[in-house]
Scaffold this motif. Structure first.
Motif, PDB file in Angstrom:
ATOM      1  N   SER A 509      19.168  44.660 -12.984  1.00 16.85           N
ATOM      2  CA  SER A 509      17.779  44.560 -12.513  1.00 16.85           C
ATOM      3  C   SER A 509      16.864  45.604 -13.142  1.00 16.85           C
ATOM      4  O   SER A 509      15.875  46.032 -12.535  1.00 16.85           O
ATOM      5  N   GLY A 510      17.180  46.044 -14.369  1.00 13.67           N
ATOM      6  CA  GLY A 510      16.308  46.972 -15.069  1.00 13.67           C
ATOM      7  C   GLY A 510      16.529  48.413 -14.678  1.00 13.67           C
ATOM      8  O   GLY A 510      17.522  48.769 -14.029  1.00 13.67           O
ATOM      9  N   THR A 511      15.562  49.240 -15.032  1.00 10.10           N
ATOM     10  CA  THR A 511      15.714  50.691 -14.828  1.00 10.10           C
ATOM     11  C   THR A 511      15.016  51.196 -13.576  1.00 10.10           C
ATOM     12  O   THR A 511      15.225  52.334 -13.167  1.00 10.10           O
ATOM     13  N   ASP A 512      14.166  50.368 -12.955  1.00 20.31           N
ATOM     14  CA  ASP A 512      13.495  50.791 -11.725  1.00 20.31           C
ATOM     15  C   ASP A 512      14.473  50.757 -10.551  1.00 20.31           C
ATOM     16  O   ASP A 512      15.505  50.088 -10.597  1.00 20.31           O
ATOM     17  N   LYS A 513      14.119  51.474  -9.488  1.00 21.75           N
ATOM     18  CA  LYS A 513      14.904  51.392  -8.259  1.00 21.75           C
ATOM     19  C   LYS A 513      14.817  49.971  -7.720  1.00 21.75           C
ATOM     20  O   LYS A 513      13.796  49.290  -7.864  1.00 21.75           O
ATOM     21  N   LEU A 514      15.899  49.524  -7.080  1.00 21.54           N
ATOM     22  CA  LEU A 514      15.965  48.141  -6.605  1.00 21.54           C
ATOM     23  C   LEU A 514      14.936  47.876  -5.497  1.00 21.54           C
ATOM     24  O   LEU A 514      14.385  46.775  -5.402  1.00 21.54           O
ATOM     25  N   PHE A 515      14.639  48.891  -4.674  1.00 22.87           N
ATOM     26  CA  PHE A 515      13.692  48.725  -3.571  1.00 22.87           C
ATOM     27  C   PHE A 515      12.535  49.718  -3.709  1.00 22.87           C
ATOM     28  O   PHE A 515      12.735  50.860  -4.149  1.00 22.87           O
ATOM     29  N   ASN A 516      11.340  49.261  -3.332  1.00 26.71           N
ATOM     30  CA  ASN A 516      10.211  50.179  -3.207  1.00 26.71           C
ATOM     31  C   ASN A 516      10.347  50.965  -1.911  1.00 26.71           C
ATOM     32  O   ASN A 516      11.089  50.582  -1.007  1.00 26.71           O
ATOM     33  N   GLN A 517       9.584  52.041  -1.815  1.00 28.28           N
ATOM     34  CA  GLN A 517       9.698  52.906  -0.629  1.00 28.28           C
ATOM     35  C   GLN A 517       9.376  52.155   0.659  1.00 28.28           C
ATOM     36  O   GLN A 517       9.995  52.389   1.703  1.00 28.28           O
ATOM     37  N   GLN A 518       8.404  51.252   0.603  1.00 31.45           N
ATOM     38  CA  GLN A 518       7.988  50.554   1.817  1.00 31.45           C
ATOM     39  C   GLN A 518       8.878  49.363   2.156  1.00 31.45           C
ATOM     40  O   GLN A 518       8.720  48.758   3.238  1.00 31.45           O
ATOM     41  N   GLU A 519       9.803  48.992   1.241  1.00 33.57           N
ATOM     42  CA  GLU A 519      10.636  47.825   1.479  1.00 33.57           C
ATOM     43  C   GLU A 519      11.871  48.178   2.322  1.00 33.57           C
ATOM     44  O   GLU A 519      12.423  49.277   2.218  1.00 33.57           O
ATOM     45  N   VAL A 520      12.310  47.201   3.124  1.00 33.48           N
ATOM     46  CA  VAL A 520      13.533  47.348   3.903  1.00 33.48           C
ATOM     47  C   VAL A 520      14.716  47.023   2.996  1.00 33.48           C
ATOM     48  O   VAL A 520      14.710  45.992   2.323  1.00 33.48           O
ATOM     49  N   LYS A 521      15.732  47.880   2.971  1.00 30.78           N
ATOM     50  CA  LYS A 521      16.853  47.707   2.049  1.00 30.78           C
ATOM     51  C   LYS A 521      17.848  46.695   2.605  1.00 30.78           C
ATOM     52  O   LYS A 521      18.916  47.044   3.105  1.00 30.78           O
TER      53      LYS A 521
END
Length: 575
Positions: A509-521
């Protein structure tokens, strides 16, 4: 070089043929192979003797010649063209200048050393060039003679007098000095183990055969002297004198040895460290030997060669099989007639892709050359002789499998290629339990195959429901191992969502984190993303975004995610 081998092998095959004629049967494929090998050998010989060019390595030439002679017993009408060199003046050697017998193994080297326990022994690199005798009369170069055969060789005097790296005059009071050595093509920091021979023998052989050569080429020819037969001196005294005469390339290339370990040390040193020339092994010599006037036109007993490990071999394709990895990639494998290469027995090699298999048009029965890539992995070099008739290929199509195929056990029987589907399904589970994913200790490919064959696997997650009682009755499992497996299954439930996603085969899924800070993991967060959401991640292009979207929306993946939620795996249950 080829000529000497041709005569030796001819003698061997003639002695073998009488007992083999009765075993001959009519075999069109064998006859075709013999005919094509004959044509190849004639082509190689013509290039070598008329142009001084080696089209193949010594190993491939030798093995092809042996195969031809073996087949020729049954097809005596097939013959190689008469071997000849350019019509140059033939002159007699002062002392016999012959090739050497070769020892096949370290055990044979040890035996040769043991038989000479009372001798002073020396080891030298075996130069990959053309042998020459240099004769100095009253200190001046008077003759240069190629090794040739039957005591005579080509007169290379005029050519050698124009080589700046060959001393034309030596400071000596002796009436005659006869030196034996090798003319080699100079290489820069050549490491034999990494670079093979870079065509060095072909270059020097071609140079010596050509009528016209330029001065710049002549500067690239070096002379390496490995013997002064009529010196009467010890080897060390010989070396000192050669250095004082200007034969500087001989420095450090003759070393005293007392054991096989000593020989192996220097063999490895010259094989792996930079040299100015290509080599194809080492030569062992004993200090005491008969007077040179008594030498015979045959390989001597007091010197022997031990070649470097072979890096290329000729063999036959016995079968073509295919393996399917967890992502659906199909890899064709060539099953080969077993052979020895670099002290290993090799019986298969991978072709990497279906495209390569199609491009090379390899089929069962083809005679091929195999070499070691990076001196480690066997790989196909070329097809020497193609079997006939060529059958219609029936390779599985490249799209027969993909990254979302064979996610369940029931897909195996439904697949037009059940064997490949089973391979992919087990490869998925093997990845799932590996240290890159769930890191389940003591669970291997064989474990998953056992569970699948026992009918205990439905998909990539159903094993979480297995108990000790389910596992214990299986052959090879037992009480202790069934408990270990059950413990691993329990611990797998504790793994975080990201680890489980990798285990299930989620595309990168690329180099970014899978979840944004506001997203529920949670799984549901990812499953709700659109194509544009995935493509917005750094390092995720349109194709990868489409793959991620298909993964999270695939009904089997969704079904397994729901099962994981029911089993209490964190991140799959709804928040």
């Amino acid at each position: 070089m080829h000529l000497i081998k041709w005569f030796i092998l001819t003698f061997l095959i003639l002695s073998y043929s009488t007992s083999s004629l009765s075993e001959c049967t009519t075999n069109p494929q064998e006859h075709l192979e013999a005919k094509e090998l004959m044509q190849l050998l004639n082509q190689w010989n013509l290039a070598y003797y008329e142009q001084g060019i080696s089209l193949v390595t010594d190993a491939v030439y030798d093995q092809s010649l042996q195969r031809f002679f073996h087949l020729q017993v049954c097809y005596p009408e097939l013959n190689l063209v008469a071997l000849s060199t350019q019509a140059t003046q033939q002159v007699k050697h002062p002392f016999a200048h012959t090739g050497l017998n070769k020892l096949p193994t370290s055990k044979a080297v040890q035996q040769w050393i043991n038989e000479r326990s009372n001798q002073t022994l020396w080891v030298q690199p075996k130069a990959d060039g053309v042998a020459v005798s240099l004769i100095y009369t009253n200190g001046k170069l008077s003759q240069a003679i190629s090794r040739g055969k039957n005591g005579v060789g080509q007169d290379w005097t005029a050519k050698v007098r124009n080589l700046p790296n060959v001393p034309q005059q030596i400071n000596t009071h002796l009436t005659q000095v006869v030196l034996q050595g090798e003319l080699v093509w100079r290489l820069t920091n050549h490491i034999q183990a990494k670079q093979t021979s870079q065509g060095a023998r072909s270059q020097i052989a071609g140079f010596m055969q050509r009528q016209q050569t330029d001065a710049e080429e002549a500067k690239k020819v070096e002379v390496y002297i490995w013997d002064w037969p009529n010196s009467g001196l010890s080897m060390q005294a010989q070396l000192n004198q050669l250095t004082s005469w200007g034969f500087i390339r001989s420095q450090g290339l003759t070393q005293p040895v007392k054991s096989l370990n000593d020989v192996q040390h220097w063999q490895n040193h010259w094989y792996t460290q930079p040299l100015f020339m290509a080599t194809d092994g080492v030569v062992l010599r004993q200090q005491q030997r008969p007077l040179p006037e008594t030498w015979q036109e045959q390989p001597p007993s007091w010197a022997i060669a031990w070649k470097h490990p072979a890096q290329q071999a000729v063999t036959r394709v016995s079968k073509i099989t295919y393996t399917v990895g967890r992502t659906g990639r199909i890899t064709p494998l060539l099953e080969l007639e077993p052979f020895e290469l670099d002290q290993r027995t090799i019986s298969r090699t991978s072709l990497g892709s279906l495209n390569k298999l199609k491009q090379l048009d390899v089929q069962k029965g083809d005679l091929v050359t195999i070499q070691l890539a990076g001196l480690t992995l066997p790989q196909l070099d070329e097809v020497l002789v193609r079997s006939q008739p060529r059958s219609k290929t029936n390779h599985p199509p490249e799209d027969a499998f993909h990254f979302l195929s064979c996610l369940q056990a029931k897909a195996i029987n439904k697949s037009p290629y059940p064997k490949g589907c089973k391979q992919q399904f087990i490869a998925r589970l093997t990845w799932l339990s590996s240290y890159q994913a769930l890191n389940m200790q003591g669970i291997s490919e064989g474990t998953w195959a056992l569970l699948l064959d026992a009918g205990l696997l439905k998909d990539l997650t159903s094993w979480l429901a297995l108990t000790v009682e389910d596992l214990q009755p299986l052959a090879g499992i037992g009480t202790k191992r069934s408990r270990l497996l059950a413990l691993n299954f329990y611990l797998a439930r504790q793994q975080p969502l990201e680890v489980w996603l990798s285990a299930l085969g989620m595309p990168p899924s690329g180099t970014d984190k899978l979840f944004n800070q506001q997203e529920v993991k949670h799984w549901q967060t990812l499953a709700a993303r659109s194509l544009e959401d995935w493509q917005a991640l750094s390092g995720v292009g349109k194709k990868r975004a489409q793959d991620l979207l298909e993964f999270f929306n695939h009904p089997v993946i969704q079904e397994q995610a729901e099962f994981l939620a029911n089993k209490g795996v964190k991140g799959f249950a709804k928040p």
